[in-house]
Design an enzyme around this catalytic site. Sequence first.
Site, short mmCIF file in Angstrom:
data_model
loop_
_atom_site.label_atom_id
_atom_site.label_comp_id
_atom_site.label_asym_id
_atom_site.label_seq_id
_atom_site.Cartn_x
_atom_site.Cartn_y
_atom_site.Cartn_z
N LYS A 90 0.83 -1.21 0.00
CA LYS A 90 0.00 0.00 0.00
C LYS A 90 0.87 1.26 0.00
CE LYS A 90 -0.30 -0.48 5.01
NZ LYS A 90 -1.17 -0.84 6.15
N TYR A 95 15.17 30.51 8.21
CA TYR A 95 14.01 31.30 8.65
C TYR A 95 14.02 31.44 10.15
CZ TYR A 95 11.91 30.96 4.01
OH TYR A 95 11.66 31.06 2.67
C1 PLP Z 1 -0.48 -1.82 6.85
C2 PLP Z 1 -1.09 -3.09 7.29
C3 PLP Z 1 -0.29 -4.20 7.56
C4 PLP Z 1 1.23 -4.12 7.57
O1 PLP Z 1 1.66 -3.59 8.80
P1 PLP Z 1 3.22 -3.39 9.11
O2 PLP Z 1 3.21 -2.89 10.49
O3 PLP Z 1 3.71 -2.37 8.13
O4 PLP Z 1 3.87 -4.69 8.93
C5 PLP Z 1 -0.91 -5.39 7.85
N1 PLP Z 1 -2.25 -5.50 7.88
C6 PLP Z 1 -3.06 -4.44 7.65
C7 PLP Z 1 -4.53 -4.62 7.72
C8 PLP Z 1 -2.51 -3.20 7.35
O5 PLP Z 1 -3.31 -2.17 7.12
#
Ligand code: PLP
Length: 377
Positions: free
Chosen positions: A40, A265
């Site tokens: 993702k 800044y």
């Molecule tokens: C993002 C996500 C993961 C992965 O989690 P990590 O902590 O990055 O390993 C697993 N399951 C779901 C439902 C997620 O949204």
Amino acid sequence: MSTDPRSRAWVEVRAPAIRRNLQTVRDRVGGDAALIPMVKANAYGLGVERAVEVLEPVGPWGYGVATAEEGRKLREIGVSRPVLVFSPLPPGEYGIVVRERLIPCLSELGAVQRLRQAAEEVGVSVSFHVEVDTGMGRAGFDWRGASSWAERVRELSGGQLAWTGLFTHFHSADEMGGATVVGQWERFQEAVRNVGAPAADFMLHACNSAAALRLPEVAAGGVRPGIFLYGGVAGQDLPDPEPVVSVRARVVLVKDVEVGATVGYGATHRAAGARRWATVAIGYGDGLPRALGNRGTALVRGQEVPIVGRISMDMTVVDITGVEGVETGEVVTFIGTDGGAAIRLERVAELASTINYEILTGLTPRLPRIWSDDHGY
Ligand SMILES: *Cc1c(COP(=O)(O)O)cnc(C)c1O
């Protein structure tokens, strides 16, 4: 326009390390658990197309994304494996899910109805997984009511809808001990029993990176590692991943300043004596957290130097007094290794009062992603 992607500022991604980090998870949970690497948010900011290319040889069962559009993108780049869409869908996105043969994760009966309607409209069959909320609170059917909601879900599915999986998500697998993981796992097991169908009919999965590494015995039928693959430490007292990401940028100006000179800044930093400053071509517009101003460090010629003054959108100044030979064009490292020195992703996250995930996904498109094998670029 320059054709060298390393002319200004860039992200280096060590591809084989991603594959080996996935292997580490597989070794930990055993070969029977299906691997569902999470890709993702553009593979945690690193670039989903290359990430998939690197992960494919390991033979994952499928991939996990958050949105329908991310799933569509996987199809576009040629992924034919199952793709799970984890976030609850906005009402307008069921059509994409159905047309792209994605597997949505459903959290309520209304969602099952919408999916059914979309499948009928498009005239295809789809499968879906059901999330069980065991304490995360953001998605999923409540673990307590499983016998009643499962019956309704079953009534609504059949025909063009196939219910093929059940899963939950742990809220504190990154924390030491894992007591809450066990508690949520027990709730999930209870829900699975109350769903009433033979568990063998469903693919069961629960573990993110931290849970897979901490309590591999709850891996069930599948695991969903993300951050660990991309070189992020998954939680307290867990094994380190192989580092994957470096963030580097070029020096664009070197100047010698006198005592009292100010920088950035707000003129929040003042030279305590004669100093040499280097302006580096990276800023918060590239995803370098502005919170590192006057707090963070960088590596130049294998030496750690302080970031002075506030970070600008496009530039950051480091104090290179005492580092010999730095000229315009020198490479400065903000995350990663340089010679024997290293700045860890987790250290940057801590200084910015956030987590490694946010640093990675916050790296903006202005930074080209440069993928390498073990032998260089
Ligand atoms: C993002 C996500 C993961 C992965 O989690 P990590 O902590 O990055 O390993 C697993 N399951 C779901 C439902 C997620 O949204």
